[in-house]
Design a protein around this motif. Structure first.
Motif, mmCIF file in Angstrom:
data_model
loop_
_atom_site.group_PDB
_atom_site.id
_atom_site.type_symbol
_atom_site.label_atom_id
_atom_site.label_comp_id
_atom_site.label_asym_id
_atom_site.label_seq_id
_atom_site.Cartn_x
_atom_site.Cartn_y
_atom_site.Cartn_z
ATOM 1 N N GLU A 79 89.526 -33.305 48.203
ATOM 2 C CA GLU A 79 90.278 -34.237 47.354
ATOM 3 C C GLU A 79 91.475 -33.557 46.708
ATOM 4 O O GLU A 79 92.568 -34.114 46.623
ATOM 5 C CB GLU A 79 89.361 -34.760 46.223
ATOM 6 C CG GLU A 79 88.360 -35.783 46.682
ATOM 7 C CD GLU A 79 89.026 -36.999 47.298
ATOM 8 O OE1 GLU A 79 89.893 -37.583 46.627
ATOM 9 O OE2 GLU A 79 88.700 -37.335 48.455
ATOM 10 N N TRP A 80 91.214 -32.359 46.248
ATOM 11 C CA TRP A 80 92.197 -31.583 45.506
ATOM 12 C C TRP A 80 93.395 -31.245 46.404
ATOM 13 O O TRP A 80 94.551 -31.414 46.021
ATOM 14 C CB TRP A 80 91.468 -30.329 45.030
ATOM 15 C CG TRP A 80 92.168 -29.492 44.044
ATOM 16 C CD1 TRP A 80 92.253 -29.711 42.705
ATOM 17 C CD2 TRP A 80 92.832 -28.261 44.298
ATOM 18 N NE1 TRP A 80 92.942 -28.691 42.115
ATOM 19 C CE2 TRP A 80 93.304 -27.796 43.051
ATOM 20 C CE3 TRP A 80 93.076 -27.506 45.446
ATOM 21 C CZ2 TRP A 80 94.012 -26.603 42.929
ATOM 22 C CZ3 TRP A 80 93.774 -26.331 45.329
ATOM 23 C CH2 TRP A 80 94.237 -25.895 44.086
ATOM 24 N N LEU A 81 93.077 -30.823 47.624
ATOM 25 C CA LEU A 81 94.147 -30.452 48.560
ATOM 26 C C LEU A 81 94.979 -31.661 48.960
ATOM 27 O O LEU A 81 96.182 -31.564 49.188
ATOM 28 C CB LEU A 81 93.542 -29.796 49.806
ATOM 29 C CG LEU A 81 93.160 -28.333 49.633
ATOM 30 C CD1 LEU A 81 92.173 -27.909 50.697
ATOM 31 C CD2 LEU A 81 94.407 -27.451 49.686
ATOM 32 N N LYS A 82 94.316 -32.801 49.049
ATOM 33 C CA LYS A 82 95.026 -34.011 49.451
ATOM 34 C C LYS A 82 96.153 -34.332 48.460
ATOM 35 O O LYS A 82 97.234 -34.784 48.850
ATOM 36 C CB LYS A 82 94.036 -35.184 49.520
ATOM 37 C CG LYS A 82 94.560 -36.368 50.288
ATOM 38 C CD LYS A 82 93.498 -37.440 50.362
ATOM 39 C CE LYS A 82 94.142 -38.789 50.627
ATOM 40 N NZ LYS A 82 93.183 -39.871 50.433
ATOM 41 N N ALA A 83 95.888 -34.061 47.203
ATOM 42 C CA ALA A 83 96.909 -34.326 46.179
ATOM 43 C C ALA A 83 98.134 -33.442 46.370
ATOM 44 O O ALA A 83 99.250 -33.840 46.068
ATOM 45 C CB ALA A 83 96.307 -34.103 44.792
ATOM 46 N N PHE A 84 97.913 -32.244 46.892
ATOM 47 C CA PHE A 84 99.039 -31.339 47.101
ATOM 48 C C PHE A 84 99.697 -31.535 48.457
ATOM 49 O O PHE A 84 100.902 -31.538 48.584
ATOM 50 C CB PHE A 84 98.570 -29.886 46.991
ATOM 51 C CG PHE A 84 98.313 -29.462 45.582
ATOM 52 C CD1 PHE A 84 99.332 -28.910 44.819
ATOM 53 C CD2 PHE A 84 97.073 -29.629 45.010
ATOM 54 C CE1 PHE A 84 99.116 -28.532 43.508
ATOM 55 C CE2 PHE A 84 96.835 -29.251 43.696
ATOM 56 C CZ PHE A 84 97.854 -28.703 42.939
ATOM 57 N N LEU A 85 98.849 -31.678 49.481
ATOM 58 C CA LEU A 85 99.370 -31.688 50.849
ATOM 59 C C LEU A 85 99.777 -33.082 51.314
ATOM 60 O O LEU A 85 100.543 -33.231 52.249
ATOM 61 C CB LEU A 85 98.308 -31.136 51.809
ATOM 62 C CG LEU A 85 97.926 -29.666 51.625
ATOM 63 C CD1 LEU A 85 96.680 -29.340 52.440
ATOM 64 C CD2 LEU A 85 99.082 -28.763 52.036
#
Ligand SMILES: [Zn+2]
Length: 464
Positions: free
Chosen positions: A144-150
């Motif tokens: 979830e966290w990476l999706k916000a960045f990537l």
């Protein structure tokens, strides 16, 4: 890197038009900077994918008719073939020349080899971001966290695989280092090296923290559902540094009142493993060599009282100064006081007096006090053995006079950072390798060597 500013400006203008078009359907007065930002990010991601594709296809434009095969034979050009990779811009495809026809039966694309691309997998640039999330967060949360960045989704399994891939690289590097540091010729060669970065005084601390390993079903056997708790052994190498009075925290100020000065640790290097003490000793030695623990004029070990720790220290670093962590020793006295005196008015003066004796390194006085209580307190009886075994490691007055750190807070916080804050996150389930590799990768980050490890990842030989 230098860019052609004029071309970049052109792209900027074009992107502004694209973003404007994308937002054309919205009411102008409702558009916020966050909306524009998001549109720019999305379109930059598309530009990034397109750029990578163009770059790779351009680089591959002049295909050879034949190329050398790794086996020594030759491969011939077959056709243009599409491949897909995951980069920091998301999933992207490109076409490149494909070669095959060697007697060994293998095929390859020379552009993939040249740039270290593994079709179907993630690029090294994306891999390091996934691993960075994986050493810090549960793989599930990381998704979830990476999706916000990537701005695109990556599976939990890919994050796990890339995190543990870096852990595996670290494990291999440690194995090589262990072999080298146990080889007489290599050690002799190392002796001759002139090294400048040896500190005057180096500290070492070791400890262990429990990790829960999932029970594994063996083929044909009944599943044992018993929990398996294993010790993650950790070593930290560090230097001490004086903390100026204007930089002290509340806790440090309190400490300064009693101890006169406050030190903190710097240049911390962590290594860890779930293994027997004997094998861990090899890592202790090799990781110590990496920070010149074998050459430093003054080597000081501050640890708690565990027997395996002092055995390893005495074996590998017989000349090191050994100190039992002050706080562990002090805690023992508190436990005795609690068990032996129910009356608070008796307890407090006893504790203050004996703690004072311990502080001055008068272990004989501490032992006498334990002896006189050993009839009515089993804790005091056990402590007697503890103090007599560690007597010379508790000469705190002497240690303080020499300016040594006497607390092993560094390794305790290390255990927390490596084990509690990652391996014990809610919902965490580990097999043995998964726990070890994730912790090893995390140690590299905490030691400040992340970039070295990441660059090894981008040099991985390709499995063809
Ligand atoms: Zn071949």
């Amino acid at each position: 890197m230098k860019y052609n500013i004029e071309k970049i400006n052109e792209i900027g203008k074009l992107l502004a038009e694209i973003v404007e078009e994308a937002l054309a359907g919205e009411k102008k007065e409702e558009i916020r900077i966050a909306d524009i930002e998001m549109e720019v990010r999305e379109s930059l991601r598309e530009v990034g994918r397109r750029t990578l594709q163009c770059y790779l296809e351009n680089a591959d434009r002049e295909a050879e008719v034949t190329i050398a095969c790794r086996c020594g034979g030759k491969m011939e050009y077959q056709r243009q073939r599409a491949a897909t990779i995951w980069s920091v811009f998301g999933k992207m495809s490109y076409e490149r020349a494909y070669y095959a026809g060697c007697g060994c039966g293998k095929g390859c694309a020379s552009i993939d080899e040249q740039y270290g691309i593994e079709p179907g997998k993630v690029t090294a640039g994306l891999a390091q971001l996934l691993a960075l999330s994986g050493i810090d967060k549960s793989f599930e949360e990381g998704q979830e966290w990476l999706k916000a960045f990537l701005l695109f989704e990556i599976s939990e399994n890919t994050i796990r695989a890339e995190t543990q891939c870096l852990g595996e690289l670290q494990r291999k590097a440690e194995e090589e280092w262990i072999q080298e540091m146990h080889n007489e010729t290599a050690l002799q060669k190392r002796e001759q090296l002139v090294v400048q970065q040896v500190p005057d005084r180096l500290y070492g601390s070791m400890d262990a923290a429990k990790v829960r390993i999932e029970p594994r079903a063996k083929q044909g056997k009944k599943v044992e559902m018993q929990e398996d708790w294993r010790d993650m052994k950790i070593v930290c190498w560090y230097e001490g540094e004086f903390v100026p009075s204007n930089q002290r925290s509340v806790r440090q100020k309190k400490k300064a009142q009693r101890e006169g000065t406050v030190f903190r640790a710097k240049n911390k290097h962590y290594s860890c493993d779930i293994t027997e003490a004997e094998q861990f000793g090899k890592l202790l030695w090799a990781s110590g060599c990496a920070v010149y623990a074998d050459r430093v004029p003054e080597l000081v070990f501050v640890c708690d009282g565990a027997t395996w720790i002092w055995k390893l220290v005495s074996h590998y670093y017989p000349n090191a100064i050994q100190i039992v962590d002050w706080y562990h020793a002090e805690e023992r006295l508190e436990q005795i006081a609690e068990e032996a005196f129910s009356d608070l008015e008796e307890r407090q003066p006893w504790l203050e007096q004996i703690t004072e004796a311990l502080w001055h390194g008068n272990i004989e006085v501490v032992m006498e006090a334990c002896q006189s209580l050993s009839q009515k307190s089993s804790v005091a009886k056990q402590a007697l053995t503890y103090f007599s075994n560690n007597m010379e490691r508790m000469r705190y007055a002497q240690f303080r006079a020499s300016g040594y750190l006497i607390g092993s807070g560094v390794i305790e916080s290390g255990c927390k950072q490596i084990v509690s804050r990652r391996l014990k996150l809610p919902g965490a389930q580990w097999n043995l390798d998964g726990a070890i590799l994730t912790a090893k990768a995390r140690c590299v980050w905490l030691s400040g060597h992340w970039q070295d490890l990441v660059s090894k990842r981008s040099l991985l030989p390709l499995a063809i």
